[in-house]
Design an enzyme around this catalytic site. Structure first.
Site, PDB file in Angstrom:
ATOM      1  N   HIS A 123      21.361 -46.205  46.745  1.00  0.00           N
ATOM      2  CA  HIS A 123      22.949 -45.808  46.736  1.00  0.00           C
ATOM      3  C   HIS A 123      23.751 -47.007  47.470  1.00  0.00           C
ATOM      4  O   HIS A 123      24.734 -47.200  47.098  1.00  0.00           O
ATOM      5  CB  HIS A 123      23.006 -44.411  47.444  1.00  0.00           C
ATOM      6  CG  HIS A 123      22.598 -43.255  46.662  1.00  0.00           C
ATOM      7  ND1 HIS A 123      21.415 -42.860  46.910  1.00  0.00           N
ATOM      8  CD2 HIS A 123      23.031 -42.512  45.823  1.00  0.00           C
ATOM      9  CE1 HIS A 123      21.009 -41.803  46.187  1.00  0.00           C
ATOM     10  NE2 HIS A 123      22.136 -41.378  45.489  1.00  0.00           N
ATOM     11  N   ASP A 164      20.556 -43.825  36.223  1.00  0.00           N
ATOM     12  CA  ASP A 164      21.048 -42.945  37.333  1.00  0.00           C
ATOM     13  C   ASP A 164      22.375 -43.105  37.547  1.00  0.00           C
ATOM     14  O   ASP A 164      23.224 -43.760  36.735  1.00  0.00           O
ATOM     15  CB  ASP A 164      20.329 -43.637  38.647  1.00  0.00           C
ATOM     16  CG  ASP A 164      20.282 -42.579  39.724  1.00  0.00           C
ATOM     17  OD1 ASP A 164      20.888 -41.578  39.796  1.00  0.00           O
ATOM     18  OD2 ASP A 164      19.305 -42.773  40.719  1.00  0.00           O
TER      19      ASP A 164
END
Length: 430
Positions: free
Chosen positions: A253, A326
């Site tokens: 992230h 993702d």
């Protein structure tokens, strides 16, 4: 921190509001035959025929729309939100769907999508009503444990590491079936679960207890059982994060992890749970924003790597379903290319579904331009759209989405039987 950031792994801050983050299950856990019931998976021949008929009637713009799964803002399909206006040029989720015709949407509490059971049912029904020609994939990131986007509406099942510690794959199946029954009752037809990573790095900041364990021989049967459980409930399942996110000390992230497994190590450590999921006909596999230089020396993350997504996943493991990225708002995939180029490169690498692009209009325009210029060949576009439509056909939502029933949802969610199953798993954990 993991619980807040990890999404399908969708969910870093880029997609959130600019103002800031505001065995077999017992019979009772099986969805009743009702308006929400999903038919058994279609036969290959009938599904293929219906998919071809739908595909033949689609414009290029409609096909490109199918590739996207954004976050839409608000608790109802007709909620006016400044976030929707800023990101999509229209005020409501329904208007965004009518304008762009995305293949699906993903729900998050921080987007004000999850308030209570009746509200979520009304939202998913309203979103489907806004897409009458081709129903939506309505996704949620409901792994249970740390990543539970529909808490506290759903039963609080233990996470994968707890289930894995029982050593009993039937419990993974039963938990997935019960979770799937609750999702389907809400109008959600796709779960971004199970996690198929083998967590061999104890310092892993993003996977950790989200994985079933650290031994691929024990993780693989758990993953396979969970896929079966979701299918028992009529829910599409997603194995994630390919080619494996278990041996990293970096959170994708916020950074770009590099995993230096050799091909032999990958075959032994990372591949088995994904292979097991594929043997169970898993609907979708999600890519990881990780670099594996010994699998692809380009330095690109797996999400943008043709040798990994097409070479290993399609050709080596034989996966024929949908490949999802993702979340494209995560730092791990945004380091080398702009947000439009990332979307194009993901499709060229072998992805079919573009999850949560941070600049939707830029990504959509870039993919459309790449199709119109021939950089993404028409045949390549059709491959992805056909896979997405086939998934919908297989789950009984190609022509018409079932309407969720709020009364049935209230009966199904957090039922006594599901809570007893959660308790049983906790008692058997070691």
């Amino acid at each position: 921190m993991i619980a807040t950031m990890a999404a399908g792994c969708a969910g870093s801050g880029a997609a959130e509001p600019a103002a800031g983050r505001a065995g077999t299950a017992p019979a009772a856990s099986r969805p009743a035959e009702s308006a929400t019931a999903t038919p058994a998976r279609a036969t290959d021949a009938s599904a293929s025929s219906r998919v071809d008929a739908v595909l033949a009637k689609m414009s290029v713009e409609e096909k490109v729309g199918q590739l996207f799964m954004p976050v839409l803002y608000g608790p109802a399909a007709d909620t006016v939100s400044g976030e929707n206006q800023a990101r999509f040029g229209v005020g409501t989720p329904a208007k965004m769907i009518a304008k762009y015709r995305p293949g699906g949407v993903i729900l998050f509490p921080w987007a004000q999508n999850v308030k209570n059971v009746r509200q979520v049912v009304a939202l998913t029904n309203g979103l489907q009503a806004a897409s009458p020609r081709i129903p939506l994939l309505v996704g949620a990131d409901q792994e249970n444990g740390l990543v539970s986007r529909l808490a506290p509406l759903v039963t609080k099942f233990p996470g994968a590491s707890v289930i894995g510690s029982t050593g009993d794959p039937s419990l993974a199946r039963r938990a997935a079936e019960a979770t799937g029954a609750e999702l389907r009752a809400l109008g959600v037809n796709l779960d971004f679960a199970p996690v198929a990573d083998v967590n061999i790095n104890p310092r892993n900041p993003v996977i950790g207890p989200r994985a079933y364990g650290s031994d691929p021989k024990k993780v693989a049967p758990m993953v396979a059982a969970a896929v079966r459980g979701f299918h028992d409930a009529g829910i599409a399942a997603t194995a994630k994060h390919f080619p494996g996110h278990g041996d990293t000390g970096v959170d994708s992230h916020t950074g770009l992890p590099v995993i230096r497994h050799s091909r032999a190590q990958w075959d032994r450590l990372d591949a088995p749970p994904f292979a097991a999921a594929i043997r169970e006909d898993v609907d979708m596999i999600m890519s990881a924003h990780v670099v594996m230089p010994k699998l692809d020396p380009s330095g690109d993350p797996a999400t943008l790597s043709k040798p990994i997504l097409t070479g290993l996943l399609r050709q080596r493991l034989g996966f024929e379903g949908v490949v999802s990225t993702d979340a494209l708002d995560m730092a791990g995939v945004r380091k080398k290319y702009g947000d439009g180029e990332v979307a194009v490169r993901a499709i060229l690498a072998g992805a079919d579904l573009l999850l949560m692009p941070p600049d939707y209009r830029k990504a959509h325009a870039a993919v459309l331009a790449a199709v119109e210029s021939g950089r993404i060949p028409a045949e390549r576009l059709d491959e992805s759209v056909r896979r997405l439509l086939t998934l919908k056909a297989g789950r009984g939502i190609l022509e018409r989405a079932p309407a969720a029933d709020p009364a049935e949802a209230e009966r199904t969610l957090r039922s006594a039987e599901h809570r007893e199953l959660a308790s049983l798993i906790s008692r058997k954990a070691r």
